[in-house]
Motif scaffolding. Structure first.
Motif, PDB file in Angstrom:
ATOM      1  N   PRO A  47      13.534   7.292   9.633  1.00  0.00           N
ATOM      2  CA  PRO A  47      12.876   6.229   8.295  1.00  0.00           C
ATOM      3  C   PRO A  47      13.528   4.820   9.057  1.00  0.00           C
ATOM      4  O   PRO A  47      13.537   4.181   8.387  1.00  0.00           O
ATOM      5  N   LEU A  48      14.863   5.042  10.263  1.00  0.00           N
ATOM      6  CA  LEU A  48      15.282   4.001  10.523  1.00  0.00           C
ATOM      7  C   LEU A  48      15.202   3.596  11.261  1.00  0.00           C
ATOM      8  O   LEU A  48      15.267   1.818  11.064  1.00  0.00           O
ATOM      9  N   ILE A  49      13.531   3.504  12.029  1.00  0.00           N
ATOM     10  CA  ILE A  49      12.298   2.840  12.812  1.00  0.00           C
ATOM     11  C   ILE A  49      11.843   1.357  12.019  1.00  0.00           C
ATOM     12  O   ILE A  49      11.217   0.534  12.387  1.00  0.00           O
ATOM     13  N   PHE A  50      11.839   2.098  10.824  1.00  0.00           N
ATOM     14  CA  PHE A  50      10.771   0.506   9.632  1.00  0.00           C
ATOM     15  C   PHE A  50      11.818   0.243   8.993  1.00  0.00           C
ATOM     16  O   PHE A  50      13.536  -0.259   8.612  1.00  0.00           O
ATOM     17  N   PRO A  51      11.255  -1.340   8.598  1.00  0.00           N
ATOM     18  CA  PRO A  51      12.315  -1.672   8.162  1.00  0.00           C
ATOM     19  C   PRO A  51      11.976  -1.811   6.203  1.00  0.00           C
ATOM     20  O   PRO A  51      11.792  -0.686   6.409  1.00  0.00           O
ATOM     21  N   ARG A  52      13.321  -2.182   5.876  1.00  0.00           N
ATOM     22  CA  ARG A  52      14.054  -1.813   4.677  1.00  0.00           C
ATOM     23  C   ARG A  52      12.604  -1.727   3.791  1.00  0.00           C
ATOM     24  O   ARG A  52      12.420  -2.422   3.169  1.00  0.00           O
ATOM     25  N   SER A  53      12.465  -0.501   2.758  1.00  0.00           N
ATOM     26  CA  SER A  53      11.269  -0.245   1.754  1.00  0.00           C
ATOM     27  C   SER A  53      11.717  -0.424   0.780  1.00  0.00           C
ATOM     28  O   SER A  53      13.056  -0.511   0.265  1.00  0.00           O
ATOM     29  N   ILE A  54      10.770  -1.750  -0.073  1.00  0.00           N
ATOM     30  CA  ILE A  54      10.997  -1.419  -1.580  1.00  0.00           C
ATOM     31  C   ILE A  54      10.474  -0.751  -2.258  1.00  0.00           C
ATOM     32  O   ILE A  54       9.579  -0.029  -1.713  1.00  0.00           O
ATOM     33  N   ASP A  55      10.404  -0.807  -3.722  1.00  0.00           N
ATOM     34  CA  ASP A  55       8.808  -0.420  -4.321  1.00  0.00           C
ATOM     35  C   ASP A  55       7.610  -1.201  -4.322  1.00  0.00           C
ATOM     36  O   ASP A  55       7.623  -2.089  -4.266  1.00  0.00           O
ATOM     37  N   ALA A  56       6.426  -0.393  -4.568  1.00  0.00           N
ATOM     38  CA  ALA A  56       5.341  -1.079  -4.568  1.00  0.00           C
ATOM     39  C   ALA A  56       5.448  -2.101  -5.909  1.00  0.00           C
ATOM     40  O   ALA A  56       4.689  -3.043  -4.982  1.00  0.00           O
ATOM     41  N   GLN A  57       6.147  -1.973  -7.070  1.00  0.00           N
ATOM     42  CA  GLN A  57       5.647  -3.292  -7.830  1.00  0.00           C
ATOM     43  C   GLN A  57       6.110  -4.491  -7.130  1.00  0.00           C
ATOM     44  O   GLN A  57       5.706  -5.301  -6.976  1.00  0.00           O
ATOM     45  N   GLU A  58       7.301  -4.034  -6.936  1.00  0.00           N
ATOM     46  CA  GLU A  58       8.182  -5.630  -5.967  1.00  0.00           C
ATOM     47  C   GLU A  58       7.134  -5.986  -4.622  1.00  0.00           C
ATOM     48  O   GLU A  58       6.906  -7.068  -4.818  1.00  0.00           O
ATOM     49  N   ALA A  59       6.554  -4.884  -3.675  1.00  0.00           N
ATOM     50  CA  ALA A  59       6.216  -5.586  -2.642  1.00  0.00           C
ATOM     51  C   ALA A  59       5.410  -5.730  -3.136  1.00  0.00           C
ATOM     52  O   ALA A  59       4.573  -7.444  -2.132  1.00  0.00           O
ATOM     53  N   GLN A  60       3.331  -5.987  -4.206  1.00  0.00           N
ATOM     54  CA  GLN A  60       2.745  -6.102  -4.630  1.00  0.00           C
ATOM     55  C   GLN A  60       2.867  -8.099  -5.518  1.00  0.00           C
ATOM     56  O   GLN A  60       2.588  -8.903  -5.237  1.00  0.00           O
ATOM     57  N   ARG A  61       4.932  -7.929  -6.081  1.00  0.00           N
ATOM     58  CA  ARG A  61       4.525  -8.841  -6.243  1.00  0.00           C
ATOM     59  C   ARG A  61       4.997 -10.197  -5.115  1.00  0.00           C
ATOM     60  O   ARG A  61       4.933 -11.507  -5.192  1.00  0.00           O
ATOM     61  N   ARG A  62       5.875  -9.699  -4.400  1.00  0.00           N
ATOM     62  CA  ARG A  62       6.288 -10.375  -3.446  1.00  0.00           C
ATOM     63  C   ARG A  62       4.302 -10.685  -2.309  1.00  0.00           C
ATOM     64  O   ARG A  62       4.757 -11.540  -2.210  1.00  0.00           O
ATOM     65  N   SER A  63       4.168  -9.514  -1.944  1.00  0.00           N
ATOM     66  CA  SER A  63       2.885 -10.548  -1.481  1.00  0.00           C
ATOM     67  C   SER A  63       1.902 -11.325  -2.129  1.00  0.00           C
ATOM     68  O   SER A  63       1.262 -12.425  -1.653  1.00  0.00           O
ATOM     69  N   ALA A  64       1.513 -11.185  -3.423  1.00  0.00           N
ATOM     70  CA  ALA A  64       0.938 -12.277  -4.288  1.00  0.00           C
ATOM     71  C   ALA A  64       1.489 -13.799  -3.873  1.00  0.00           C
ATOM     72  O   ALA A  64       1.316 -14.436  -3.823  1.00  0.00           O
ATOM     73  N   VAL A  65       3.006 -13.983  -3.648  1.00  0.00           N
ATOM     74  CA  VAL A  65       3.904 -15.132  -3.731  1.00  0.00           C
ATOM     75  C   VAL A  65       3.732 -15.699  -2.230  1.00  0.00           C
ATOM     76  O   VAL A  65       3.300 -16.083  -1.919  1.00  0.00           O
ATOM     77  N   ASP A  66       3.782 -14.639  -1.529  1.00  0.00           N
ATOM     78  CA  ASP A  66       3.527 -15.495  -0.005  1.00  0.00           C
ATOM     79  C   ASP A  66       2.914 -14.932   1.100  1.00  0.00           C
ATOM     80  O   ASP A  66       2.301 -15.479   1.840  1.00  0.00           O
ATOM     81  N   GLY A  67       1.518 -14.267   0.762  1.00  0.00           N
ATOM     82  CA  GLY A  67       0.745 -13.419   0.723  1.00  0.00           C
ATOM     83  C   GLY A  67       0.718 -12.395   2.749  1.00  0.00           C
ATOM     84  O   GLY A  67      -0.348 -12.306   2.955  1.00  0.00           O
ATOM     85  N   ARG A  68       1.879 -12.149   2.530  1.00  0.00           N
ATOM     86  CA  ARG A  68       1.932 -10.872   3.422  1.00  0.00           C
ATOM     87  C   ARG A  68       1.634  -9.844   3.333  1.00  0.00           C
ATOM     88  O   ARG A  68       1.609  -9.421   1.896  1.00  0.00           O
ATOM     89  N   PRO A  69       1.397  -9.097   3.912  1.00  0.00           N
ATOM     90  CA  PRO A  69       0.024  -7.574   3.825  1.00  0.00           C
ATOM     91  C   PRO A  69       1.614  -6.577   3.306  1.00  0.00           C
ATOM     92  O   PRO A  69       3.117  -6.841   3.754  1.00  0.00           O
ATOM     93  N   VAL A  70       1.075  -5.950   2.071  1.00  0.00           N
ATOM     94  CA  VAL A  70       1.567  -4.094   1.888  1.00  0.00           C
ATOM     95  C   VAL A  70       1.792  -3.543   2.911  1.00  0.00           C
ATOM     96  O   VAL A  70       0.151  -2.712   2.936  1.00  0.00           O
ATOM     97  N   VAL A  71       2.734  -2.595   3.084  1.00  0.00           N
ATOM     98  CA  VAL A  71       1.855  -1.380   3.942  1.00  0.00           C
ATOM     99  C   VAL A  71       2.868  -0.050   4.215  1.00  0.00           C
ATOM    100  O   VAL A  71       3.965  -0.474   3.337  1.00  0.00           O
ATOM    101  N   PHE A  72       1.970   0.448   3.156  1.00  0.00           N
ATOM    102  CA  PHE A  72       2.433   2.272   2.357  1.00  0.00           C
ATOM    103  C   PHE A  72       2.516   3.210   3.142  1.00  0.00           C
ATOM    104  O   PHE A  72       1.338   3.280   4.327  1.00  0.00           O
ATOM    105  N   TRP A  73       3.324   3.791   3.061  1.00  0.00           N
ATOM    106  CA  TRP A  73       4.117   4.621   4.367  1.00  0.00           C
ATOM    107  C   TRP A  73       4.727   5.704   4.432  1.00  0.00           C
ATOM    108  O   TRP A  73       5.579   5.899   2.867  1.00  0.00           O
ATOM    109  N   ARG A  74       4.315   6.485   5.379  1.00  0.00           N
ATOM    110  CA  ARG A  74       5.752   7.563   4.618  1.00  0.00           C
ATOM    111  C   ARG A  74       5.947   8.342   6.373  1.00  0.00           C
ATOM    112  O   ARG A  74       6.014   8.169   7.351  1.00  0.00           O
ATOM    113  N   PRO A  75       7.772   8.964   6.157  1.00  0.00           N
ATOM    114  CA  PRO A  75       8.641   9.131   7.538  1.00  0.00           C
ATOM    115  C   PRO A  75       7.323  10.235   7.868  1.00  0.00           C
ATOM    116  O   PRO A  75       7.292  11.474   7.135  1.00  0.00           O
TER     117      PRO A  75
END
Length: 145
Positions: A47-75
């Motif tokens: 998991p070290l090569i990936f940017p720091r993960s946040i929870d889905a709710q926070e990611a969707q909230r941030r995406s709504a504010v800044d328009g950036r994509p939300v990427v769901f992944w798994r190690p």
């Protein structure tokens, strides 16, 4: 959280065992090369090569504010690793959600993929895109900045 580290730990332990075998056979150069190769594979699958993960709710909230994509992944997901590597430094602009650490993220992925936990799933403007082309995702990141 621990299961994210199982594949890289197994690769590191396997590499150590193979290298030890090569040393006992009198090939220290081969042992060093194999150990480095196994450690590189372990690093790429961690998991070290990936940017720091946040929870889905926070990611969707941030995406709504800044328009950036939300990427769901798994190690350990090779398609996620491919996306991360191909995005390069711009990967930090997206909001990353590890579905193994966030049950709500896993549920969002299942809802977008007919009950399957298919990753990477990228959500842009509320629309899910399963395993999109990294060049397309990079375009979405540059248009949202």
């Amino acid at each position: 959280m621990m299961r994210a580290w199982i594949p890289p730990m197994l690769l590191a332990l396997s590499g150590s065992a193979v290298a030890a075998g090569q040393i006992f056979q009198g090939s220290p150069g081969t042992a060093a090369a194999l150990l480095l190769a196994f450690l590189a594979l372990a690093g790429v699958n961690s998991p070290l090569i990936f940017p720091r993960s946040i929870d889905a709710q926070e990611a969707q909230r941030r995406s709504a504010v800044d328009g950036r994509p939300v990427v769901f992944w798994r190690p350990g997901c090779t398609y996620c690793i491919r996306l991360r590597i191909r995005l390069g430094r711009s990967a930090r602009q997206a909001h990353w959600v590890d579905i193994w650490r966030d049950p709500a993220g896993a549920a969002a992925v299942r809802a977008a993929n007919d009950g399957n936990e298919t990753v990477p799933t990228v959500i842009v403007a509320g629309q899910p895109h399963t395993n999109p082309d990294p060049a397309w995702v990079r375009g979405q990141l540059s248009s949202s900045v």
